[in-house]
Write an enzyme that holds these catalytic residues in place. Structure first.
Site, PDB file in Angstrom:
ATOM      1  N   CYS A   1      29.857  17.735  56.848  1.00 53.67           N
ATOM      2  CA  CYS A   1      28.954  19.189  56.562  1.00 53.67           C
ATOM      3  C   CYS A   1      30.410  20.417  56.494  1.00 53.67           C
ATOM      4  O   CYS A   1      30.514  20.892  57.249  1.00 53.67           O
ATOM      5  CB  CYS A   1      27.719  19.354  57.419  1.00 53.67           C
ATOM      6  SG  CYS A   1      26.877  20.869  57.663  1.00 53.67           S
TER       7      CYS A   1
ATOM      8  N   TYR B   1      24.839  24.968  46.888  1.00 56.85           N
ATOM      9  CA  TYR B   1      23.597  23.822  47.449  1.00 56.85           C
ATOM     10  C   TYR B   1      23.095  24.663  46.253  1.00 56.85           C
ATOM     11  O   TYR B   1      22.287  24.230  45.661  1.00 56.85           O
ATOM     12  CB  TYR B   1      23.543  24.583  48.482  1.00 56.85           C
ATOM     13  CG  TYR B   1      24.026  23.807  49.895  1.00 56.85           C
ATOM     14  CD1 TYR B   1      23.112  21.783  50.149  1.00 56.85           C
ATOM     15  CD2 TYR B   1      24.999  24.219  50.024  1.00 56.85           C
ATOM     16  CE1 TYR B   1      24.060  21.998  50.771  1.00 56.85           C
ATOM     17  CE2 TYR B   1      25.849  23.435  51.124  1.00 56.85           C
ATOM     18  CZ  TYR B   1      25.571  22.096  51.272  1.00 56.85           C
ATOM     19  OH  TYR B   1      26.374  20.994  51.991  1.00 56.85           O
TER      20      TYR B   1
HETATM   21  N1  GSH Z   1      21.343  24.713  60.327  1.00 56.79           N
HETATM   22  C1  GSH Z   1      21.541  25.230  58.703  1.00 56.79           C
HETATM   23  C2  GSH Z   1      22.732  24.443  57.886  1.00 56.79           C
HETATM   24  C3  GSH Z   1      22.734  23.892  58.518  1.00 56.79           C
HETATM   25  C4  GSH Z   1      23.212  22.489  57.045  1.00 56.79           C
HETATM   26  O1  GSH Z   1      22.506  22.916  56.891  1.00 56.79           O
HETATM   27  N2  GSH Z   1      23.298  21.052  57.630  1.00 56.79           N
HETATM   28  C5  GSH Z   1      22.996  20.056  56.963  1.00 56.79           C
HETATM   29  C6  GSH Z   1      23.983  18.963  56.556  1.00 56.79           C
HETATM   30  S1  GSH Z   1      25.296  20.005  55.845  1.00 56.79           S
HETATM   31  C7  GSH Z   1      21.939  19.222  57.709  1.00 56.79           C
HETATM   32  O2  GSH Z   1      22.652  18.635  58.970  1.00 56.79           O
HETATM   33  N3  GSH Z   1      21.152  18.395  56.771  1.00 56.79           N
HETATM   34  C8  GSH Z   1      19.595  17.542  57.796  1.00 56.79           C
HETATM   35  C9  GSH Z   1      18.834  17.795  56.445  1.00 56.79           C
HETATM   36  O3  GSH Z   1      18.873  17.926  55.428  1.00 56.79           O
HETATM   37  O4  GSH Z   1      17.928  16.712  56.808  1.00 56.79           O
HETATM   38  C10 GSH Z   1      20.379  25.048  58.035  1.00 56.79           C
HETATM   39  O5  GSH Z   1      19.613  24.218  57.803  1.00 56.79           O
HETATM   40  O6  GSH Z   1      19.795  25.265  56.740  1.00 56.79           O
END
Ligand code: GSH
Length: 316
Positions: free
Chosen positions: A61, A191
């Site tokens: 990540c 993204y």
């Molecule tokens: N906390 C932020 C950024 C962190 C984030 O997106 N991390 C991803 C991995 S790169 C994640 O944990 N995703 C879990 C999911 O989509 O279920 C968000 O929610 O957008």
């Protein structure tokens, strides 16, 4: 901090991807009025205590990768312990399957979601890394990734290694503006390309991404780092996107006007960072590729993971 300002991911009617907010926004702070071992004070500030908090990351990540790098650069490995989740999320989300028995040895849980739900039983958003977890109570202190890295610099200064870099300049205005532009168009921009649900939304994100990369390419013509001669927080934030660019974003997220290797200043810059101590060692291309290509099944339904590109280019 209550969930009032928290919103889960959404797709606008235009097909545009909107990232969810961060639910847990407490901080570990030097200004906390709590005693050691206690929870947060009334302003959500937890006391700084070496050995107490655990940083949960996925090496795949980019948002977690920032914290992983900053913790190492500042020499905070002994002060803040580290948990690494499996790069592949299944229907239970992030799992501690890389640990013996599939259980985090410190927190005693199998899934990151257990910690989120212990902290907020009503939580319905995505369970995300990075997260700072209190090992005393098992509660999530923060999943507010932009604040986590800043706080490692400013709040943990008493525990930094000798000679640790100062990643936050005294005058933050220029860095903060770059951080904002890079977040919108590059870090989150990839993204917005990959998760767009309409051609128009994808094209708008793609145009903004490459317009911003063109500006950065020019900026780096006469300097080693984004702010000049000194490494700073914003370099780390750009690096974690650039290092994934050709391996993942170019193909999987359709960010394919250019490869990073075709933008000479950015490519030289990314390699310069990669070759600094504590940068290259934190990059795990295998976990990065397996995470993206195997987790987002809606955009890679056949689940094949590409073999390239050859990572040796990073050390030439
Ligand atoms: N906390 C932020 C950024 C962190 C984030 O997106 N991390 C991803 C991995 S790169 C994640 O944990 N995703 C879990 C999911 O989509 O279920 C968000 O929610 O957008």
């Amino acid at each position: 901090m209550g969930p009032a300002q928290f919103a889960t991911d959404a797709v606008a009617s235009s097909g545009e991807f909107k990232r969810q907010g961060n639910r847990f926004t407490d901080r570990v702070s030097r200004e906390s009025t709590s005693a050691p071992g206690e929870g947060p004070d009334e302003q959500g500030r937890w006391p700084v205590e070496p050995g107490r908090y655990r940083l949960v990351v996925s090496l795949a990540c980019p948002w977690a990768h920032r914290a992983f790098i900053v913790r190492r650069l500042l020499g905070l490995e002994d002060a803040i312990s580290l948990a690494i989740v499996d790069p592949i999320r299944d229907e239970s989300g992030w799992r501690f399957t890389l640990d013996p028995g599939g259980v985090d040895p410190v927190l005693g849980v199998r899934f990151l979601s257990e910690l989120y739900l212990a902290t907020d039983p009503q939580y319905e958003g995505r369970v995300t890394v990075p997260a700072i977890v209190d090992t005393v109570s098992g509660l999530v202190v923060s999943n507010d990734y932009p604040q986590i890295t800043l706080d490692l610099s400013t709040e943990w200064v008493d525990f930094h290694a000798d000679g640790a870099p100062e990643l936050i300049p005294a005058d933050r205005a220029e860095m903060d503006q770059l951080i904002e532009e890079i977040f919108t168009d590059v870090n989150n921009g990839v993204y917005r390309c990959g998760f767009a649900r309409s051609q128009e939304a994808y094209e708008a994100a793609y145009d903004a991404l490459f317009a911003r990369l063109d500006v950065l390419e020019e900026r780096l013509a006469d300097r080693d780092y984004l702010l000049g001669e000194q490494l700073s927080e914003v370099d780390i934030r750009l690096f974690t996107t650039l290092v994934r660019f050709d391996a993942v974003y170019h193909g999987h997220f359709k960010c394919n006007r250019n490869k990073l290797t075709e933008l000479p200043n950015l490519w030289a810059y990314a390699r310069r960072l990669y070759q600094l101590p504590n940068f290259g060692e934190t990059v795990d291309f295998d976990q990065i590729k397996r995470h993206y290509y195997l987790t987002h099944t809606e955009i890679n339904p056949n689940g094949l993971v590409p073999l390239g590109p050859d990572p040796s280019a990073w050390i030439r």
